[in-house]
Design a protein around this motif. Sequence first.
Motif: not given
Length: 248
Positions: A180-187, A189-199, A225-231
């Motif tokens: 779940k942690y990885a899923s949120e972090a990857d979300m 990553n995709v929102a900002l970098f347009n790719k997951r950590a694995k990619q 800012n995204m992390e704060s807003y997502n929280a």
Amino acid sequence: MIQAKGFSIQVYSEDFQNDFISLTDIAKYKSDEPNDVIRNWMRGKDTIEFLGLWETLNNPNFNPVEFDGFRMQAGSNAFTLSPKKWINSTNSIGIVSKAGRYGGTYAHSDIAMEFASWISAEFKLYIIQDYKRIKLDENSRLSLTWNLHREISKINYRIHTDAIKQYLMDDLTDDQLGFKYASEADMLNVALFNKRAKQWREENPDLKGNMRDYASLEELLVLANMESYNAILIEKGTEQKERMIELR
């Protein structure tokens, strides 16, 4: 500001990548009439060809027709050319005329060093020496700023994961928590970098760390800012799909 043999030479940058150095200040090394020195330099055929080549390589809006006209006339006794005439006629971006207290004629560092060579090879070396010092100081400050924003991003990540733990993980097992942690972090990553950590790891097998370690200052600020807003969105109970849309 560059200091060379007792002369102060103004430098400015609009994007921290392209520095513009005062030709007016450099010309003062040769004469108390720096504008005359600059115009005299711009009369030369070699100068015009150098300026034209620089603009061709760096300026998609450069006017080659006007440039050809100047090149044909350059070197003749009757030929004169001011920086403003060059700028207005050719859409030059390598030379800039500025008004105000620190006004004068400025040129991209590539061009300014060419001008300094024409003034004095010795003086140019003094300019280069102090210019290197300035760039080292600047890079050091940028590195410190980058590290600061990376730490801010890490702090926000902890706030972010605390929100996930408090509001999203009541019904998950210990084995599921990491996913779940990885899923949120990857979300994010995709929102900002347009790719997951694995990619990113697959694309950059020789790089250590993760994609966030190679992010720019701007990206780290956005990420924080995204992390704060997502929280905040997690606390409100917003579903991940809706949060993804909101964050992007």
